[in-house]
Design a protein around this motif. Structure first.
Motif, short mmCIF file in Angstrom:
data_model
loop_
_atom_site.label_atom_id
_atom_site.label_comp_id
_atom_site.label_asym_id
_atom_site.label_seq_id
_atom_site.Cartn_x
_atom_site.Cartn_y
_atom_site.Cartn_z
N GLU A 1 0.83 -1.21 0.00
CA GLU A 1 0.00 0.00 0.00
C GLU A 1 0.87 1.26 0.00
N TYR B 1 3.91 1.49 -1.20
CA TYR B 1 4.49 1.54 -2.55
C TYR B 1 3.47 2.08 -3.54
N ARG B 2 2.24 1.56 -3.49
CA ARG B 2 1.19 1.95 -4.42
C ARG B 2 0.93 3.45 -4.37
N TYR C 1 -1.61 3.80 -16.49
CA TYR C 1 -1.98 2.41 -16.29
C TYR C 1 -2.92 1.96 -17.40
N LYS D 1 -4.58 -2.73 -14.02
CA LYS D 1 -3.95 -2.98 -12.73
C LYS D 1 -4.93 -3.72 -11.84
N ARG E 1 -1.87 -10.68 -9.47
CA ARG E 1 -1.91 -9.24 -9.75
C ARG E 1 -1.10 -8.96 -11.01
#
Length: 61
Positions: free
Chosen positions: A8, A10-11, A25, A28, A44
């Motif tokens: 989270e 990182y995201r 994107y 995702k 993922r």
């Protein structure tokens, strides 16, 4: 992904970095489909498009 809290963090941080180099994107999370079916079932998938190779290299480096 074994550490949801780390992912989270990182995201949240990676989005602005991708934007900075013109990336976007294409898919995702679990928004993807594999027409070939069955032989590969990742949890993922993220596909990011950059306007050109130079932008990709700048983001990557």
């Amino acid at each position: 992904m074994t550490e949801p809290a780390i992912f989270e963090e990182y995201r949240i941080k990676v989005g602005p970095m991708i934007d900075k180099y013109g990336g976007r994107y294409l898919t995702k999370g679990n928004a993807h489909q594999f027409p070939e079916g069955g032989h590969w079932e990742p949890q993922r998938v993220v596909v990011i498009e950059f306007p050109d190779q130079h932008s990709l290299a700048a983001w990557h480096n």
